[in-house]
Scaffold this motif. Structure first.
Motif, PDB file in Angstrom:
ATOM      1  N   GLU A  34     -22.515  -0.422  -5.821  1.00 39.62           N
ATOM      2  CA  GLU A  34     -22.665   1.063  -5.836  1.00 39.62           C
ATOM      3  C   GLU A  34     -23.309   1.595  -4.537  1.00 39.62           C
ATOM      4  O   GLU A  34     -22.765   2.565  -4.080  1.00 39.62           O
ATOM      5  N   VAL A  35     -24.345   0.869  -4.291  1.00 40.60           N
ATOM      6  CA  VAL A  35     -25.035   1.024  -2.914  1.00 40.60           C
ATOM      7  C   VAL A  35     -24.176   1.040  -1.627  1.00 40.60           C
ATOM      8  O   VAL A  35     -23.888   1.817  -0.908  1.00 40.60           O
ATOM      9  N   GLY A  36     -23.389   0.007  -1.675  1.00 41.56           N
ATOM     10  CA  GLY A  36     -22.545  -0.276  -0.773  1.00 41.56           C
ATOM     11  C   GLY A  36     -21.377   0.735  -0.750  1.00 41.56           C
ATOM     12  O   GLY A  36     -20.961   1.059   0.585  1.00 41.56           O
ATOM     13  N   ARG A  37     -20.871   0.862  -1.951  1.00 42.82           N
ATOM     14  CA  ARG A  37     -19.551   1.749  -1.979  1.00 42.82           C
ATOM     15  C   ARG A  37     -19.998   3.244  -1.608  1.00 42.82           C
ATOM     16  O   ARG A  37     -19.227   3.774  -1.053  1.00 42.82           O
ATOM     17  N   GLY A  38     -21.047   3.617  -2.083  1.00 38.57           N
ATOM     18  CA  GLY A  38     -21.380   4.899  -1.716  1.00 38.57           C
ATOM     19  C   GLY A  38     -21.569   5.042  -0.191  1.00 38.57           C
ATOM     20  O   GLY A  38     -21.276   6.180   0.349  1.00 38.57           O
ATOM     21  N   ALA A  39     -22.315   4.141   0.303  1.00 41.82           N
ATOM     22  CA  ALA A  39     -22.506   4.332   1.940  1.00 41.82           C
ATOM     23  C   ALA A  39     -21.197   4.273   2.567  1.00 41.82           C
ATOM     24  O   ALA A  39     -21.002   5.172   3.506  1.00 41.82           O
ATOM     25  N   PHE A  40     -20.472   3.536   2.250  1.00 37.49           N
ATOM     26  CA  PHE A  40     -19.217   3.363   2.867  1.00 37.49           C
ATOM     27  C   PHE A  40     -18.195   4.295   2.659  1.00 37.49           C
ATOM     28  O   PHE A  40     -17.490   4.949   3.686  1.00 37.49           O
ATOM     29  N   ALA A  41     -18.419   5.123   1.744  1.00 31.85           N
ATOM     30  CA  ALA A  41     -17.563   6.451   1.544  1.00 31.85           C
ATOM     31  C   ALA A  41     -18.230   7.453   2.225  1.00 31.85           C
ATOM     32  O   ALA A  41     -17.406   8.388   2.762  1.00 31.85           O
ATOM     33  N   MET A  42     -19.507   7.450   2.460  1.00 31.20           N
ATOM     34  CA  MET A  42     -20.141   8.579   3.099  1.00 31.20           C
ATOM     35  C   MET A  42     -19.808   8.331   4.565  1.00 31.20           C
ATOM     36  O   MET A  42     -19.865   9.262   5.604  1.00 31.20           O
ATOM     37  N   LEU A  43     -19.607   7.120   5.236  1.00 30.54           N
ATOM     38  CA  LEU A  43     -19.566   6.796   6.525  1.00 30.54           C
ATOM     39  C   LEU A  43     -17.975   7.112   7.106  1.00 30.54           C
ATOM     40  O   LEU A  43     -17.597   7.035   8.158  1.00 30.54           O
ATOM     41  N   GLU A  44     -17.023   6.977   5.994  1.00 29.92           N
ATOM     42  CA  GLU A  44     -15.711   7.045   6.293  1.00 29.92           C
ATOM     43  C   GLU A  44     -15.581   8.483   7.183  1.00 29.92           C
ATOM     44  O   GLU A  44     -15.383   9.486   6.537  1.00 29.92           O
ATOM     45  N   GLY A  45     -15.389   8.510   8.410  1.00 33.69           N
ATOM     46  CA  GLY A  45     -14.888   9.627   9.166  1.00 33.69           C
ATOM     47  C   GLY A  45     -16.354  10.108   9.599  1.00 33.69           C
ATOM     48  O   GLY A  45     -16.074  11.287  10.305  1.00 33.69           O
TER      49      GLY A  45
END
Length: 307
Positions: free
Chosen positions: A212-223
């Motif tokens: 969830e740490v990684g998924r959350g960060a990746f979603a925030m960084l998309e775009g």
């Protein structure tokens, strides 16, 4: 321990609307009156206008009115002004100017999350199938506010305020630079850092696990790649996995999981951490802007102009 939780924080920023959008993207739920809520902790973030970014208030939960009265008594005994309203007490930390509220609050009750099954050498815990972390497709939602980090021009005085008067306990120290303090069983709910000016360094929000740490960060960084600050890594103090991002005002926000718990004070020995160990156990080295945010000079100028 009479104190038992970090209730909430209020942060001041120049652009309230843009910052609220960021924390909604981060996974907090916006309320009608301007608060944002975590899944288990409820209303834990309020965003108000301020000329420069800052921590306006931190609210701490206590068990009983007697516990609040004890805090108020210690504050008055030290010559610190305090206001009481029947359910809590409010004062101002003298060095940073941060409002500190101690209020009666129910404990945060978190439904247990089933342990994530991981395969390992000689241990096939999840049988036939893909890892749960790669199958999840729901948005990441922080479970609770874990801690906040405050820069102080006299961090030892600020640490004494929170420990001697409010009732926090020291978990670990960063040699000559800061102290990890707790008001719950979490390893830390407040980190006070030595700094050239008072500022909010980051707030930290619990998620279920490292996926969830990684998924959350990746979603925030998309775009929005400019939001990235530092991660993925694992701290030594607290042992938690981390990933730091930056809101539009310049405050850092952290997704974390697997924080140390201190259930018995007698079984925990605070350490003084030196060098890199005070920052992380593994991961990429922190960027210079993590240690000294780019806008500190601007914050210092604003602090002088407001006097």
């Amino acid at each position: 321990m009479p104190l038992h939780r970090l209730n909430s924080i209020t942060i001041g920023v120049p652009d309230v609307a843009a910052t609220a959008v960021y924390y909604t993207d981060f996974g907090l739920t916006p309320e009608a009156d301007g608060w944002l809520s975590s899944t288990d902790g409820g209303r834990q973030l309020r965003i108000v206008h301020a000329p420069t970014r800052r921590l306006v208030e931190v609210s701490i939960g206590a068990d009983h009115l007697d516990d609040v009265a004890g805090v108020a008594h210690r504050l008055r005994g030290a010559g610190v002004p305090v206001e009481e309203d029947g359910t809590g007490a409010r004062t101002v930390e003298p060095v940073t100017g941060t409002r500190v509220a101690v209020r009666i609050a129910d404990p945060i009750r978190q439904p247990p999350t089933p342990a994530t099954p991981y395969n390992g050498p000689g241990r096939i815990d999840r049988g036939t199938g893909r890892a749960p972390g790669v199958l999840r497709d729901t948005p990441v939602r922080p479970r609770k506010l874990g801690h906040v980090v405050l820069g102080s021009t006299d961090y030892e005085a600020t640490v004494r305020f929170f420990t001697d008067l409010v009732g926090f306990r020291v978990s670990d120290r960063i040699g000559g630079h800061g102290a990890f303090l707790r008001c719950s069983t979490d390893h830390h709910n407040l980190l006070v850092l030595h700094a050239p000016v008072t500022f909010l360094h980051h707030s930290s929000w619990q998620v279920d696990d490292v996926d969830e740490v990684g998924r959350g960060a990746f979603a925030m960084l998309e775009g929005n790649p400019e939001r990235h600050v530092w991660g993925l890594g694992r701290h030594h103090a607290g042992s938690n996995f981390f990933w730091y991002l930056k809101d539009p005002a310049g405050n850092f926000s952290e997704y974390y999981s697997d924080m140390d718990s201190i259930l018995d004070d007698q079984l925990w020995s605070p350490e003084t951490l030196e060098g890199a160990r005070g920052l992380f156990h593994w991961g990429p080295p922190p960027p210079p802007s993590f240690l000294a945010p780019d806008d500190l000079a601007e914050i210092m100028t604003g602090a002088h102009q407001s006097r």
